[in-house]
Design an enzyme around this catalytic site. Structure first.
Site, PDB file in Angstrom:
ATOM      1  CG  HIS A 195      12.174 -12.855  12.359  1.00  0.00           C
ATOM      2  ND1 HIS A 195      12.738 -12.302  13.481  1.00  0.00           N
ATOM      3  CD2 HIS A 195      12.338 -11.933  11.379  1.00  0.00           C
ATOM      4  CE1 HIS A 195      13.216 -11.104  13.199  1.00  0.00           C
ATOM      5  NE2 HIS A 195      12.980 -10.854  11.913  1.00  0.00           N
ATOM      6  CD  GLU A 221      13.047 -13.499   8.282  1.00  0.00           C
ATOM      7  OE1 GLU A 221      12.483 -12.732   7.485  1.00  0.00           O
ATOM      8  OE2 GLU A 221      14.128 -13.212   8.852  1.00  0.00           O
ATOM      9  CG  ASP A 274      15.206 -12.966   4.632  1.00  0.00           C
ATOM     10  OD1 ASP A 274      15.857 -13.867   5.193  1.00  0.00           O
ATOM     11  OD2 ASP A 274      14.359 -12.257   5.234  1.00  0.00           O
ATOM     12  CG  HIS A 275      18.313 -11.646   6.332  1.00  0.00           C
ATOM     13  ND1 HIS A 275      18.221 -12.235   7.576  1.00  0.00           N
ATOM     14  CD2 HIS A 275      17.095 -11.076   6.109  1.00  0.00           C
ATOM     15  CE1 HIS A 275      17.032 -11.996   8.093  1.00  0.00           C
ATOM     16  NE2 HIS A 275      16.316 -11.312   7.211  1.00  0.00           N
ATOM     17  CB  THR A 302      13.163  -8.798   5.264  1.00  0.00           C
ATOM     18  OG1 THR A 302      13.341  -9.615   6.406  1.00  0.00           O
ATOM     19  CG2 THR A 302      12.262  -9.521   4.277  1.00  0.00           C
TER      20      THR A 302
HETATM   21  C1  GP9 Z   1       9.126  -8.297   8.963  1.00  0.00           C
HETATM   22  C2  GP9 Z   1       9.951  -9.347   8.341  1.00  0.00           C
HETATM   23  C3  GP9 Z   1      11.195  -9.596   9.132  1.00  0.00           C
HETATM   24  O1  GP9 Z   1       8.069  -7.883   8.189  1.00  0.00           O
HETATM   25  O2  GP9 Z   1      10.200  -9.070   7.026  1.00  0.00           O
HETATM   26  O3  GP9 Z   1      12.107  -8.593   8.958  1.00  0.00           O
HETATM   27  P1  GP9 Z   1      13.659  -8.781   9.263  1.00  0.00           P
HETATM   28  O4  GP9 Z   1      13.858  -8.547  10.717  1.00  0.00           O
HETATM   29  O5  GP9 Z   1      14.038 -10.170   8.900  1.00  0.00           O
HETATM   30  O6  GP9 Z   1      14.308  -7.774   8.409  1.00  0.00           O
HETATM   31 MN    MN Z   2      14.196 -11.380   7.195  1.00  0.00          MN
END
Ligand code: GP9
Ligand code: MN
Length: 408
Positions: A195, A38, A254-255, A80
């Site tokens: 996150h 994340e 992921d980003h 994500t």
């Molecule tokens: C939620 C997690 C976070 O299930 O994948 O999502 P994001 O806000 O990073 O897209």
């Molecule tokens: Mn994410």
């Protein structure tokens, strides 16, 4: 069905990795364990806070993995879910919204579905609500066999941070679930603690927060460090359980986690005067580790992106995709596509970075008068093609084919 033929033609004319991959078939019948890390960005790797590494484990893992230092995320508003969409399909996400919501019932040719024909079990493990990002619906379309949501985990106050189950407890409980999967398996574990807003209880912080003008960036390093430790513990557990030797482990960011709203603080952290539009593109780099048991570490510098993961993983598993439509190319092939497109039309090629109508030299970051135009047109073309596939559900009209790589 004629537009899909045109797109197929376009793809066939691109560089293709016809068996030329350095790692073709090395992971045949092995498990694949993906870790979606994340909000992990490359700019914190190798860095320290008050003499302590932010990511000691990942820094070490570079010596023992293929590590891609110029690997970009290509996500849009779907965050994500967009990264998941890209790695499973090698298509681009949409310019607005999340394709997980807008086109969850489409026909796809995703990795889990392909691998089911090779005897693989596929699973996603993520301790959040199953309907978040419409995952429970989309995973069916992508061909996933199993989805372990928060309901499959023991979650309580002691093992929760921020959004929910903390990454250490998550990985800890996930090992048993992996062990129960029939081998070989293709599993994706999605972390959560790192996150926004990057909350970390004082007593669980292993490093100091930063002292910049951004609370967000200051906290970010503490949750990144926590995730680093959680991944380390997971590796140790995999070794104990015996999964480690039988698995290829792929870790990707992921980003971005730190948006341009924090540019002043980011510049301060990086010891730069300002963050230019060129820097901003370079900040979209996220780490990619490909760990193959028995292989030595190697730092790879080629420009690469999430779009390349589907062809790379399939090639490593020895699946020859004779008829497929993918916008990425195998990371271990000599014959690679010449650019990585970001969803907003910015792109990075071997020599250039293009963003906001300006062309930059990739090495120096200096503005250059020309060089970007030919690729700019291809990027637009490609993003349009990918959008057409999704909006028109064009894979309904395409005959996919794959076969096992012939033994030598
Ligand atoms: C939620 C997690 C976070 O299930 O994948 O999502 P994001 O806000 O990073 O897209
Ligand atoms: Mn994410």
């Amino acid at each position: 069905g004629s537009e899909i033929q045109e797109i197929d033609q376009y793809i066939d004319n691109q560089a293709s990795a016809d068996g030329e991959s350095e790692l073709a078939g090395v992971a045949k019948d092995k498990n694949v364990i993906y870790i979606s890390a994340e909000s992990l960005q490359t700019f914190v790797l190798g860095k320290e806070v008050n003499g302590k590494e932010i990511t000691p484990f990942l820094n070490d893992l570079m010596k023992d993995s293929y590590y891609f230092e110029n690997f970009y995320h290509q996500t849009g508003q779907g965050k994500t879910s967009d990264s998941e969409f890209i790695i499973e399909n090698s298509l681009y996400p949409l310019s607005r919204g999340s394709v997980f919501f807008t086109n969850a019932q489409n026909e796809y040719n995703a990795v889990p579905e392909i691998l089911s024909e090779y005897g693989y079990t596929s699973a996603v493990l993520h301790a959040n609500n199953g309907s978040f990002w419409n995952r429970n619906v989309m995973y069916e379309s992508l061909g996933y066999d199993e989805f372990f949501t928060e309901d499959a985990y023991t979650v309580n106050e002691e093992n929760s941070i921020g959004w929910g189950l903390d990454d250490k407890a998550f990985f800890d409980q996930s090992v048993d679930k992996l062990k129960q999967l029939e081998e070989p398996y293709y599993a994706k574990l999605i972390t959560l603690t790192n996150h926004f807003p990057f909350e970390m209880p004082e007593e669980q912080k292993s490093i100091d927060e930063l002292q910049t003008g951004s609370e967000t960036l200051n906290n970010y390093v503490t949750t990144v460090r926590y995730m680093d430790e959680a991944i380390q513990q997971f590796f140790e557990k995999l070794k104990e359980s015996g999964e480690y030797e039988d698995s290829v482990i792929v870790i990707y960011g992921d980003h971005y986690g730190i948006s341009e709203n924090h540019d002043t603080a980011t510049a301060e952290f990086l010891g730069k005067e300002t963050i230019t539009p060129y820097d901003h593109v370079q900040l979209q780099r996220v780490p990619l580790f490909v760990h193959v048991p028995g292989h030595d570490g190697e730092v790879k510098s080629e420009v690469s992106g999430q779009i390349d993961l589907k062809p790379t993983v399939l090639s490593m598993l020895g699946v020859q995709n004779n008829e497929d439509i993918t916008f990425g190319t195998d990371l271990f092939s000599e014959d690679r596509k010449e650019f990585i497109a970001l969803r907003n039309g910015s792109f990075v090629s071997k020599d250039h970075v293009y963003t906001g109508g300006t062309c930059y030299d990739r090495e120096t970051g200096e503005v250059v008068a020309e060089g970007c135009q030919p690729i700019k047109e291809k990027v637009e073309q490609e993003l349009n093609y990918s959008d057409s596939i999704i909006y028109g559900d064009l894979f309904r009209f395409f005959q996919f084919e794959h076969e096992e790589m012939p033994k030598e």
